[in-house]
Design an enzyme around this catalytic site. Structure first.
Site, PDB file in Angstrom:
ATOM      1  N   LYS A  52      35.462  37.453  21.723  1.00  0.00           N
ATOM      2  CA  LYS A  52      36.437  37.965  22.694  1.00  0.00           C
ATOM      3  C   LYS A  52      36.748  39.426  22.373  1.00  0.00           C
ATOM      4  O   LYS A  52      37.121  39.752  21.236  1.00  0.00           O
ATOM      5  CB  LYS A  52      37.733  37.139  22.636  1.00  0.00           C
ATOM      6  CG  LYS A  52      37.571  35.745  23.210  1.00  0.00           C
ATOM      7  CD  LYS A  52      38.846  34.931  23.064  1.00  0.00           C
ATOM      8  CE  LYS A  52      39.938  35.365  24.003  1.00  0.00           C
ATOM      9  NZ  LYS A  52      41.168  34.523  23.807  1.00  0.00           N
TER      10      LYS A  52
HETATM   11  O1  G3P Z   1      44.151  34.379  24.911  1.00  0.00           O
HETATM   12  C1  G3P Z   1      44.989  34.667  25.977  1.00  0.00           C
HETATM   13  C2  G3P Z   1      45.850  33.535  26.404  1.00  0.00           C
HETATM   14  O2  G3P Z   1      45.679  32.456  25.588  1.00  0.00           O
HETATM   15  C3  G3P Z   1      47.282  33.939  26.492  1.00  0.00           C
HETATM   16  O3  G3P Z   1      48.075  32.838  26.737  1.00  0.00           O
HETATM   17  O4  G3P Z   1      50.189  31.606  26.861  1.00  0.00           O
HETATM   18  O5  G3P Z   1      49.987  33.562  25.306  1.00  0.00           O
HETATM   19  O6  G3P Z   1      50.080  33.919  27.757  1.00  0.00           O
HETATM   20  P1  G3P Z   1      49.680  32.997  26.658  1.00  0.00           P
END
Ligand code: G3P
Length: 225
Positions: free
Chosen positions: A86
């Site tokens: 990533k």
């Molecule tokens: O890797 C990006 C994603 O997992 C972000 O999720 O829930 O932290 O917005 P969140």
């Protein structure tokens, strides 16, 4: 649409794998930090459990293209095939993506808030582009529409890149993208569980059990009646 687990707690991952058809695991530095274990310790544990055929997405942390490339080499060497590196969709990241794509590494472009970030990532050779649905919603924009637009941009420009939607907070967000037919979504264990947590479903099944037990006796099933 592939369904991927966005978490690094091995117990949670095992539980989701036991009950649901899923395609792999995604992580980011914050998710790794929440696991409480050292990065490669937990990542190797996850890889050993999901096997080499499942996708594992692991994020670089370095800020420069050169540093990201070094991070990517280590990630690929430690975690083997079906590992997606990533890389944030920023200028240094696009530079790293182009070089790593040239080497044949699989890339997931991340930290995507705008369609044109995804377009550039696709052109730079990313296999997946990850828009952050809920975080976009929280900025007052529409995360679902951004993901759909990115999907259309890839299809209309002949790019093989697929959307890997991330940052979900509810079933509705996931449903809309599943219906649209995007490539993949990565979802936390609690949101996956909530997909089928519904009083109507539980009540229907309880009703069948009660009727059957009236007929065949308490505790009886189709194997012992
Ligand atoms: O890797 C990006 C994603 O997992 C972000 O999720 O829930 O932290 O917005 P969140």
């Amino acid at each position: 649409m592939k369904l991927i687990i966005d978490d690094a707690h091995i117990d949670q991952i095992k539980k989701i794998y036991e009950f649901y058809p899923v395609d792999g695991v995604t992580t980011n530095p914050s998710i790794l930090a929440k696991s409480g274990k050292q990065p490669y310790e937990v990542l190797k544990e996850i890889r050993a459990f999901i096997g080499e055929n499942a996708q594992l997405h692991v994020q670089v942390v370095a800020k420069t293209a050169e540093g990201m490339i070094e991070d990517a080499h280590r990630i690929a060497a430690e975690l083997g095939r079906n590992t997606y590196v990533k890389i944030p969709s920023v200028p240094e990241g696009f530079k790293a993506m182009m070089a790593l794509h040239e080497e044949g590494l699989q890339i997931t472009a991340t930290a995507i808030y705008t369609p044109m970030q995804a377009f550039l990532a696709g052109k730079a050779g990313a296999s997946y582009a990850a828009p952050y649905i809920n975080r976009i919603d929280n900025m007052g924009y529409n995360g679902i529409q951004v993901a759909q637009k990115i999907h259309n941009i890839f299809k209309n420009n002949g790019l093989k890149t697929e959307v890997l939607a991330a940052s979900f907070k509810n079933s509705q967000q996931l449903l809309e993208l599943c219906e649209y037919g995007i490539g993949a979504s990565t979802v936390s264990p609690d949101v996956i569980d909530a997909l089928v947590k519904n009083q109507a479903i539980t009540a229907a099944i309880d009703g069948f059990t009660a009727d059957f037990e009236k007929l065949a006796g308490e505790g009886k099933t189709m194997s012992n009646c």
